[in-house]
Structure formats: structure tokens, C-alpha cells
Design a protein around this motif. Structure first.
Motif, short mmCIF file in Angstrom:
data_model
loop_
_atom_site.label_atom_id
_atom_site.label_comp_id
_atom_site.label_asym_id
_atom_site.label_seq_id
_atom_site.Cartn_x
_atom_site.Cartn_y
_atom_site.Cartn_z
N ALA A 359 1.11 -1.50 0.45
CA ALA A 359 -0.30 -0.17 0.27
C ALA A 359 0.66 1.35 -0.69
O ALA A 359 1.52 1.11 0.51
N ILE A 360 0.44 2.24 -0.93
CA ILE A 360 1.74 3.23 -1.07
C ILE A 360 1.78 4.35 0.72
O ILE A 360 2.03 5.14 0.46
N ASP A 361 0.05 4.44 1.54
CA ASP A 361 0.18 4.52 3.15
C ASP A 361 0.57 3.41 3.77
O ASP A 361 0.74 3.96 5.12
N ALA A 362 1.42 2.30 3.81
CA ALA A 362 1.87 1.39 4.58
C ALA A 362 3.19 1.79 5.21
O ALA A 362 4.21 2.89 4.83
N ASP A 363 3.95 1.22 6.05
CA ASP A 363 4.77 1.80 6.97
C ASP A 363 5.84 1.00 6.23
O ASP A 363 5.62 -0.89 5.80
N LEU A 364 6.58 1.44 5.97
CA LEU A 364 7.93 0.78 5.00
C LEU A 364 9.19 0.05 5.84
O LEU A 364 9.41 -0.87 4.94
N GLY A 365 8.57 -0.37 7.10
CA GLY A 365 9.82 -0.45 7.64
C GLY A 365 11.95 -0.24 7.59
O GLY A 365 11.61 1.35 7.17
N ASP A 366 12.18 -0.99 8.11
CA ASP A 366 13.46 -1.02 8.20
C ASP A 366 13.85 -1.00 7.24
O ASP A 366 14.39 -1.99 6.44
N PHE A 367 15.70 -0.52 7.00
CA PHE A 367 16.48 -0.64 5.53
C PHE A 367 17.93 -1.19 6.45
O PHE A 367 18.87 -0.17 6.90
N ALA A 368 18.44 -1.60 5.45
CA ALA A 368 19.95 -1.87 5.70
C ALA A 368 21.22 -0.78 5.20
O ALA A 368 20.54 0.29 4.49
N GLU A 369 21.79 -0.41 5.80
CA GLU A 369 22.66 1.06 5.21
C GLU A 369 22.96 0.96 3.88
O GLU A 369 23.59 -0.26 3.28
N ALA A 370 23.07 2.07 3.29
CA ALA A 370 23.28 2.20 2.01
C ALA A 370 24.49 2.51 1.87
O ALA A 370 24.52 2.30 0.83
N GLY A 371 25.04 2.52 2.36
CA GLY A 371 26.77 3.25 2.53
C GLY A 371 26.84 4.44 1.94
O GLY A 371 25.87 5.25 2.08
N PHE A 372 28.60 4.46 1.60
CA PHE A 372 28.53 5.96 1.45
C PHE A 372 30.03 5.83 0.35
O PHE A 372 30.15 4.96 -0.04
N ASP A 373 29.30 7.66 -0.22
CA ASP A 373 30.61 8.10 -1.38
C ASP A 373 31.87 8.19 -0.42
O ASP A 373 31.41 9.29 0.58
N ARG A 374 32.97 8.03 -0.28
CA ARG A 374 34.44 8.80 0.14
C ARG A 374 35.41 9.00 -0.25
O ARG A 374 35.17 8.68 -1.09
N SER A 375 35.26 10.43 -0.27
CA SER A 375 36.46 10.90 -1.40
C SER A 375 37.89 11.90 0.23
O SER A 375 37.29 12.46 0.99
N GLU A 376 38.48 11.67 -0.29
CA GLU A 376 40.09 11.86 0.96
C GLU A 376 40.73 12.66 -0.14
O GLU A 376 40.78 12.15 -1.44
N THR A 377 41.66 13.89 0.24
CA THR A 377 41.91 14.60 0.15
C THR A 377 43.76 15.48 0.59
O THR A 377 43.11 14.90 2.25
N ASN A 378 44.63 14.59 0.25
CA ASN A 378 45.64 14.99 1.22
C ASN A 378 46.16 15.87 0.20
O ASN A 378 46.74 15.91 -0.46
N THR A 379 47.44 16.70 1.66
CA THR A 379 47.64 18.06 0.68
C THR A 379 49.30 18.42 1.21
O THR A 379 49.22 18.08 2.33
N TYR A 380 49.62 19.17 1.00
CA TYR A 380 50.97 19.20 1.25
C TYR A 380 51.55 20.72 0.83
O TYR A 380 51.34 21.12 0.08
#
Length: 977
Positions: A359-380
Motif C-alpha cells: 500500500a502506498i501509505d503502508a509502513d515501509l519498515g527498516d532498511f539496511a545501510e546504503a553505504g556512502f561515497d568517500r572522498s579523501e584529500t591529502n595536501t602539503y
């Protein structure tokens, strides 16, 4: 306090000659310039009987053709109520910021007239450690190896100072919602040329969401099911952030040569978290009914950032012959990580709803982690700069100044982003620098060469940069300074400079941030889009061609006031700029940066850096500085005339400090005419001078004085006496005793000796015989602690000062307190601001409705800064006015113009030195050396009003989105030990 008529006129003359100035006589003496140092053939033998008020020539002052824009002494600085030098620079605001519009606006910082490796070296110092502060125009920066886009702040520290301080701050808006806290601990010890500073600071700010401020959401983002969570509660207005910083600074003298070395190390950690809303999905069931759902409150969309910053620096100052050589090296390593929460894959939900299984108004429940995008920057970054300053040629108009510059810079950036697998940005850059700055005096009133024309000097600066990624870049300028009359100086400067984009602008990792509200002016709507930020490796070098004209006038009709008028004309080619506000003109110029769906709704915006073909800016700026005293009747240690008024040329006399030259009197490291720790000469010092003049044979004293003059001429410290004691005579008095041959004139010496030795010590101290000793100036009321005894004439509460007390010639005694006030107003008028995006594209006029930023370009702006300080109580008022502006729409159906009303904000800062409240300290000894402050920002809760063509406020420009803080307060407690 009644006057004591038994003191002889001759003794009064001696005392007045010793003190930096006489506040009571200031109005009568302002017009009398300080005589040139050294022998004066025209001086009559009776000149020593004259009562003349002299300004003390402090060590560390800058000798420059351009007079200071602003000068602050100890009590002026105390009136700002700052807790550190960094806070003082912030409080000075536009007075220390360049109006050129180039660079970051932060000033060049000097200590005692000498370059330092980095502002980290002294930003945590308490202001009580400062003897005096000078602010100079951008042209002076070139004499120290910097470009002419920064003003110069010269901080003259006290010779002896020691303190340990703890500062606690708490602030929040009156509307609540979030708060900020700060804890800072500082240790500082200054012992002549040696300094040790340790500082630890922690800052924290809590989260504020759009839901807590009632921000109206765009219709397209509001869920259709009432039980769904409100996305506004998961979208940040103010992010959750914290930082910690630890700094150590050490400076020491190398041997007895006057050379010094400084070391600095800093670690800084920053963490922040911003919420970007919730996952959403459009569900449509098998009957065709649809509903927008918001869900997954356990893992809201967020951007989590962490960074570590490691810095180390060193500097060495050495006198090599007649040259002052300064070498600095500054290295910084930074690592940062950005984690951006990914959206959930909602394909299964959409399919289940379409199949009738959900149902479009039903409880959608819990979900697992979708993860994330990681950006790393190192400067000197490694910066090394070597400068050699000297005056190698003496011209008829004075000494020619030369600064030779050599430098090396290496920096690099490496970035990765999991959103772009396999893409690694790795950029390194090296740059070699060589330059020369030459100041040529043409005419001089001091040297009596072309004096009818005033003081005219020329300045030439040239630098070449060999850069690994952009080849050879040039930077040159030429300027003229004309001191028309005393207190009126005109300047004109032309600057031509090549500038390359920074590595961050070229190579910062790309980050895609979801659910960013953007106002789409073409459709007159606010939408949530995915915004791309990061570097652009295709940016070219920029070419700058600027003119600057200035007037600096010490107003003769308003005491302690100066007026600065500046005109700037800047032209730039190939301008690097952050992506501007999205207008129809910008979208047409950068069509590949904008994505829309089939319905024309904005969905994605690439805001990485871009290049404009040309930009022209004309700006007119006027600044007025005023300061003075009120109440009381005693003299203080402050300035009694416009800055530089004690010098015939409107600038400090004598050699540029920081070099190998030493003063002929007063002992090593002492300030002329001042007592220990920066106060005025007390009875003990007067007695020492009397003993020196009167107990030894005249020939012996004259020989010592001659030796001191010779040592000063050779750049050496004054020799000590047989018992190791320094000279007990101010340099100014020693200079007045000098004859035409450069040695002590026996007749002048005899006359002064007779007057000093025929008067008892009580009279010389400015008090009648039998008067109680009382606390010497520099101790003040109880509660000052060791920092006062070593640091100068501050009262309790961390040395916030009392503005001076008493009527005695040296400012001592127990008279009523003297208050201080200051006011600064600065008006800026934008005359032109046009941008050519690319050839064959219409010119954008930012003052006539076109825009690069989201707020339009106002033509008028005004800042006001003022304050008053009296007997430990202080109040400051800061105000800013921003004029109206607008952004033009396309003129097509559905588009709109945006109108930005003018508005003003007022901030108030108050503080009380509890250590000066004797009864309170007696009842609660812990309050000795403490201060409490209470500040209110945005007193009237003002926010800029933005409307469209219909008069309505677009959702993107709701007041709380423009300024989520509004009216707020801060409580501060500071204690010096």
C-alpha cells in the motif's frame, strides 16, 4: 589633588622631557613637530631650559614613507576587550583589511618590525603583552616580501611579560536551538628577546535543523502521508561541529649579537556533520494513485567531514653588516575525509506498490545501510622566504631602502573519490621566487632637500616566479608617496601581476551532495538538487592590472583623528571564480553545468570552479578613525595627538627596528622614557639617573655617554657601567646633549647635571617630600598578579587597564580614572563591477541586476566600530549597513527578478574587569585577575528581506535560511594567573 609649587621649573622641564607625552598639554603641543635626532647646529645653548614634550621612539616601529593608518597604545588596545591577538585583529575589522579586493584580505603580521613565519606564532598571545600596534597600507607589505594586496599590522611586544590565562565562552541564539562553547588555556612568557607560548583550544557547536526554525519546505519535498517524518527535521541549518587545537611557540636570542630564532608547531583537528534530509520515493499503486513518501530516519542523508592539520614553522632574524636578514619556513600537511551518505535503492518498493503488494501509505519498515561515497584529500605545503632589508645608499633626500627577496614554495594535492572509481587526482607544484623592492626618497623636509615640495618618495617592486605547472609569472609595481604637508600624504600605485589558480581550485576531489536547496530563477521556484563541488584542472593563469590612489590626512581640527580616502581600479583577465548564482545568462554561458528533467525542473548543478574572460572593478572607499579620552584629569600613556604627529614627517623617526642598530640609552631592550615593564619612570629610576649624574666625575659620565653614542652608531648595545648597570638616561635626552661633532656637548651636560643634582629625589619623582610611596605604575590596584608586575600598567581582570590615573608628571598617584573612546567608520562605494564570461557573450553588469553570487552586488556599504572604556568597564558597538541590490530574471514567462532590500546589523560587546573591583576581590579572592563579558550579536534580529517580482519571498530566501542564528548572546569568563 593640590599643586605643589615648591618644585622648580628646571626639574619640571627634566621630567617633561623624560615622559612620552603630556596629555594635558597635548592640544598646545600637537603643532610642534619632534626635532630631528642627532646633532642640531641651530640649537641654542639655552634650549635645554625649554619645556618641550617629546613622543617616545619605541623599539620595533616601522620607518616608512607611508604613515600609519592607525596606531594603538596599551590603553587603546585594552578598550577593545579582546582575549587574544587573533580577537583583536578580528575586532579591528576593515581597518586592517585591504580594499583592493585581491587576496584573502588578512593582513601581513609583523612582530617588533620583523617578519614572522606564520600568524600561528602569536595569535593566542593575550593583548596585555602588546606595547603598541601600528597599521600600514598595502604598499608597506612589499618592503617585507609580500604582495601589495594586504595591509600590514606591526605588533610591538613588551620587553617583559608573563601570564597564564583560562578563557571560557558560551553562546546561543535568543531563539535557542543550538549553542556554541569554547575553552582556551594560554601560557606566555616574554623575557626580552626570548618568548615561550603554549596554547590549547577546544570549540564545539551543536546541531540546528530547518524544522527547529519552522522553515517552509518546497511542495515537491513534502511527503503525502501524514505519518511520515518531516524531512525538515533532518536538514541542517547549522552543522554539528567540533575542533581542537594545540600550539607551541618558542623564540630565543642567539648569543649576544641580537639575532634570534623562532620555532612553531601546531596540531588541529576538525569534525563536522551536516544532515541533508531523508530518502524519498514516489509510490504508485495498481489503481494509479500516487504518494510521495519520506523514510529511513535511522540513516538520514548526511555529509560527515574530518580533517587533521599538522603545521611547523621556523624563522631566523640576523643582522649581517648593515642588513637585516630574515628567513622563514612554514610547512603544513592536511588530510581530510568526506563521507556522503548514499540514497537507498527504492526499485523494489516502486515495483511492490505497482504490483499491489505494498500500500502506498503502508509502513515501509527498516532498511539496511546504503553505504556512502568517500572522498579523501591529502595536501602539503612548504613555504620558504628569505628577505634582506637595508639602506645601502644615502641620497640628498635620505636613505634609499632596499629589500631583496628569494623564496621557494612546494605544494601538492592528492584526492580520490569512490563516486568516480579509478580516478585519482595527483598534482604537485614547485615555485621559485626572486624579487627586489627599492624605495627612493626624492625630497625631504627632514633632510632639508626640496623641502618646499614636501616629502616625495618613489617605490619600485619587481618579482619573477618560475612555476612548474604554469611557467614564468611576473609581478611588478611602481608607486609614489607624497607627504604634501605634515599630516597629509598622497599615494599612487600601479600593480601588474600574474596569478595562477591554487591546487585546491585545480584538484580538490569532486563531491556530489544531495538535497541542496537552490533557487531556480528561470522557473521562480526553489528545488532540491544534487550539487557537484570540487576542482577544475582546466583553469588558466590570471593576469591582474590595478591602480590605487590614496589620501591619508591627520585631521588638524579633530584631535586624534585621521581620514583615509582610497580609489581602486582593477582589471583582470582569465578570472578564476566559484560557480556563480544560476541566472539565465549564466546557464546560457555554461549549459553543460546544468541538468533538467523533461519538465524543465532543475535536478543537478555542477558548481566546480569556472573561468571568466575579463572583470573590471572600480571602488571608492573612505575611512575615518577617531579616538580620545574622557573624565579624570591625569595624563595617560596613550597618544596625545594624531598617529605620527610627533615626527615632522608624520611617521616615526629613527632607524627601522628589528635590525642590528641599538639605542644609545635606556639599557638593552628598554623603551625610551618608560619604566620597567612599559610604565613611566618611577622614583627608583629617577634616583638611578640622579645617582649616575651626580656621584661620578663629570668626565667619567661624559665618557660613558660618548661610548653609548658610538655603540649606537655601530649597531651595538650600549655598554654597561663598572657595576654592570645600564645607562639610566633616556635616549631622547642623550641625543639632546649631543653636539655637532657627534659627542656629548660639555656645556649642555653641565647645565643639565646642575639642575638634576641640585634637586632632591622627592621633587624629581613629582611628589612632595614625605609623600607615601604608593604602588608604582604597573601594579595598580590589588589583583593584577605577576602579569602586571612584569607586563605594564594594567589593572586586574587580565590587564584590561584603567586608562591611567593621577596628576603627577609621570601619570602616577591616585587621581580619578581616565576613560578611552574610539570610533571608526568606513564607507565603500562600488563604481563599476562588470564581467565578460566569454567573447561574443553580453557583458554582465553586477551593479545593474546581473549576478555572480546569490545575494546581488550592493553599491553602498558602511561599517561602524566604536567603543568606550572607563575604570575597568568597557562597551563596544559594531554596526554594518548593506545597500539594496537586485538580480534580473530572463524576462520570459515564469521567470522573475529578485530584489534584496538594504539592511543593517548592530553588535554590542560589554566587559567588566572584576579584578579592579577591590571590594569584590576582597570578598572573593578567586576573582583577582578576572574579567567577565557579555555580548549581543544582531541586536535587533535583522535579516535581509528578499522578494520576487510579485513581492513574495522565495522559499530559498526565507529569513532563517539567510541567517539561522539571528539575535544571539555570548558570555565570556577570562582569568589571568
Amino acid at each position: 589633588m593640590r599643586a605643589h609649587t615648591t618644585t622648580s621649573i628646571a626639574v619640571i622641564a627634566v621630567m617633561l622631557a623624560l615622559q612620552p607625552f603630556n596629555a594635558g598639554a597635548a592640544s598646545a603641543q600637537d603643532a610642534n613637530p619632534e626635532p630631528p635626532t642627532g646633532p642640531d647646529p641651530a640649537q641654542s645653548e639655552d634650549d635645554i631650559d625649554q619645556i618641550i614634550v617629546y613622543g617616545a621612539r619605541l623599539r620595533g616601529r616601522i620607518d616608512s614613507p607611508q604613515p600609519p593608518i592607525l596606531e594603538l597604545d596599551e590603553d587603546d588596545i585594552a578598550a577593545y576587550g579582546a582575549g587574544s591577538i587573533a580577537e583583536l585583529i578580528e575586532a579591528l575589522g576593515p581597518q586592517v583589511s585591504s580594499g583592493r579586493g585581491r587576496g584573502g584580505g588578512f593582513p601581513v603580521i609583523l612582530v617588533n618590525g620583523v617578519r614572522i613565519s606564520n600568524f600561528r606564532e602569536l595569535r593566542s598571545y593575550p593583548p596585555e603583552a602588546i606595547e603598541r600596534t601600528e597599521v600600514f597600507s598595502e604598499e608597506v607589505a612589499q618592503r617585507f616580501g609580500y604582495s601589495a594586496d594586504q595591509r600590514v599590522v606591526n605588533i610591538i611586544l613588551k620587553d617583559n611579560y608573563s601570564s597564564q590565562s583560562v578563557e571560557l565562552e558560551y553562546g546561543q541564539p535568543f531563539d535557542g536551538g543550538f549553542s556554541q562553547q569554547e575553552v582556551q588555556g594560554t601560557y606566555l612568557r616574554i623575557d626580552g628577546p626570548s618568548r615561550l607560548n603554549l596554547n590549547v583550544e577546544w570549540d564545539n557547536s551543536s546541531l540546528l535543523t530547518e524544522g527547529e526554525r519552522g522553515v517552509i519546505q518546497a511542495d515537491a519535498s513534502i511527503p503525502d502521508v501524514a505519518t511520515d517524518p518531516d524531512p525538515a527535521n533532518f536538514r541542517s541549518l547549522v552543522g554539528d561541529s567540533s575542533s581542537v587545537e594545540a600550539t607551541a611557540n618558542w623564540t630565543t636570542q642567539l648569543g649576544e649579537t641580537g639575532n634570534s630564532i623562532s620555532l612553531n608547531a601546531t596540531y588541529e583537528r576538525n569534525d563536522s556533520l551536516r544532515l541533508q534530509g531523508l530518502d524519498t520515493v514516489e509510490l504508485t499503486d495498481d489503481t494509479g494513485e500516487s504518494a510521495l513518501r519520506a523514510f529511513n530516519v535511522a540513516s538520514p542523508l548526511a555529509v560527515d567531514r574530518q580533517s587533521n592539520n599538522y603545521s611547523a614553522a621556523a624563522s631566523i632574524n640576523a643582522g649581517v653588516g648593515d642588513w637585516q636578514v630574515t628567513g622563514t619556513v612554514d610547512a603544513t600537511i592536511t588530510d581530510s575525509v568526506n563521507d556522503t551518505q548514499l540514497r537507498l535503492d527504492t526499485t523494489s518498493l516502486v515495483a511492490a506498490a505497482a504490483a499491489g503488494n505494498l500500500a502506498i501509505d503502508a509502513d515501509l519498515g527498516d532498511f539496511a545501510e546504503a553505504g556512502f561515497d568517500r572522498s579523501e584529500t591529502n595536501t602539503y605545503t612548504v613555504n620558504a622566504l628569505l628577505t634582506a632589508r637595508g639602506n645601502p645608499v644615502y641620497l640628498p633626500g635620505g636613505e634609499m631602502s632596499v629589500t631583496a627577496i628569494a623564496g621557494y614554495r612546494a605544494n601538492g594535492i592528492e584526492s580520490t573519490d569512490t563516486g568516480n572509481p579509478g580516478l585519482i587526482t595527483n598534482l604537485d607544484r614547485t615555485r621559485w621566487q626572486a624579487g627586489l623592492n627599492v624605495g627612493v626618497p626624492i625630497t625631504s623636509r627632514d633632510e632639508d632637500f626640496g623641502s618646499a615640495l614636501g616629502d616625495i618618495s618613489l617605490n619600485f617592486n619587481a618579482a619573477v616566479f618560475e612555476q612548474s605547472d604554469f611557467g614564468t609569472l611576473f609581478d611588478w609595481s611602481a608607486g609614489v608617496t607624497w607627504g604634501v604637508i605634515e599630516g597629509l600624504t598622497l599615494t599612487a600605485t600601479y600593480i601588474n601581476r600574474d596569478s595562477s589558480p591554487s591546487l585546491s581550485e585545480l584538484g580538490t576531489a569532486q563531491i556530489a551532495t544531495p538535497n541542496v536547496p537552490v533557487f531556480d530563477i528561470a522557473n521562480n521556484e526553489t528545488v532540491l538538487v544534487t550539487v557537484i563541488t570540487g576542482g577544475n584542472p582546466l583553469l588558466p593563469a590570471q593576469s591582474q592590472s590595478d591602480w590605487k590612489f590614496g589620501i591619508n590626512w591627520q585631521l588638524p581640527f579633530i584631535e586624534n583623528s585621521s581620514l583615509q580616502i582610497e580609489y581602486f581600479d582593477n582589471h583582470s583577465d582569465d578570472v578564476t571564480q566559484g560557480f556563480p548564482v544560476l541566472t539565465p545568462a549564466i546557464e546560457a554561458a555554461f549549459p553543460g553545468r546544468v541538468e533538467r528533467n523533461a519538465a524543465g525542473i532543475l535536478t543537478r548543478l555542477d558548481e566546480r570552479f569556472v573561468t571568466f574572460a575579463e572583470q573590471d572593478v572600480e571602488r571608492f572607499q573612505v575611512g575615518l578613525n577617531m579616538s580620545g579620552q574622557f573624565a579624570g584629569g591625569g595624563e595617560t600613556s596613550g597618544q596625545s595627538g594624531p598617529p605620527g604627529a610627533n615626527s615632522p614627517s608624520g611617521r616615526p623617526s629613527g632607524p627601522e627596528s628589528g635590525g642590528p642598530a641599538a639605542r644609545p640609552g635606556g639599557g638593552e631592550g628598554a623603551s625610551e622614557g618608560r619604566g620597567e615593564g612599559g610604565g613611566r619612570p618611577g622614583p627608583e629610576q629617577m634616583a638611578q639617573m640622579r645617582e649616575q649624574f651626580c656621584t661620578a666625575e663629570p668626565d667619567v659620565v661624559i665618557a660613558r655617554f660618548d661610548a653609548a653614542l658610538e655603540a649606537a652608531a655601530n649597531g651595538e648595545p650600549a655598554p654597561l657601567g663598572p657595576g654592570g648597570q645600564p645607562l639610566a638616561i633616556p635616549a631622547r635626552m642623550l641625543e639632546r646633549l649631543t653636539g655637532e661633532d657627534g659627542k656629548i656637548d660639555p656645556e649642555r651636560f653641565a647645565a643639565l647635571r646642575e639642575r638634576i643634582c641640585s634637586t632632591d629625589g622627592a621633587q624629581m619623582a613629582g611628589r612632595p617630600e614625605g609623600a607615601g610611596d604608593g604602588p608604582p605604575r604597573g601594579e595598580g590596584r590589588p589583583g593584577g598578579g605577576d602579569s602586571q608586575a612584569r607586563g605594564g600598567n594594567r589593572g586586574g581582570g587580565g590587564g584590561r587597564g584603567r586608562g591611567g590615573r593621577g596628576f603627577s608628571p609621570f601619570g602616577g598617584g591616585d587621581g580619578p580614572p581616565v576613560g578611552r573612546w574610539f570610533a571608526n567608520i568606513q564607507y565603500t562605494l562600488e563604481l563599476e563591477n562588470t564581467v565578460l564570461i566569454a567573447p561574443n557573450i553580453p557583458l554582465l553588469d553586477l551593479l545593474d541586476g546581473d549576478a555572480l553570487s546569490g545575494g546581488g552586488q550592493p553599491r553602498h556599504s558602511i561599517t561602524w566600530r566604536s567603543g568606550a572604556f572607563y575604570d575597568g568597564y568597557g562597551m563596544l558597538l559594531f554596526a554594518r549597513y548593506t545597500g539594496q541590490s537586485r538580480i534580473n530574471g530572463s524576462g520570459l514567462a515564469g521567470s522573475t527578478d529578485l530584489f534584496f532590500d538594504d539592511f543593517a546589523t548592530i553588535n554590542i560587546r560589554t566587559f567588566v574587569d572584576l579584578g579592579q573591583r577591590d571590594n569584590l576581590v576582597a570578598a572573593i579572592p578567586f576573582l583577582k585577575g578576572s574579567r567577565i563579558g557579555f555580548d549581543i550579536d544582531n541586536l535587533f534580529d535583522s535579516r535581509q528581506r528578499v522578494t520576487d517580482s510579485s513581492g513574495a519571498t522565495p522559499l530559498r530566501y526565507q529569513p532563517f535560511l539567510i541567517d539561522p542564528r539571528g539575535r544571539s548572546f555570548e558570555i565570556e569568563f577570562r582569568k589571568l594567573f
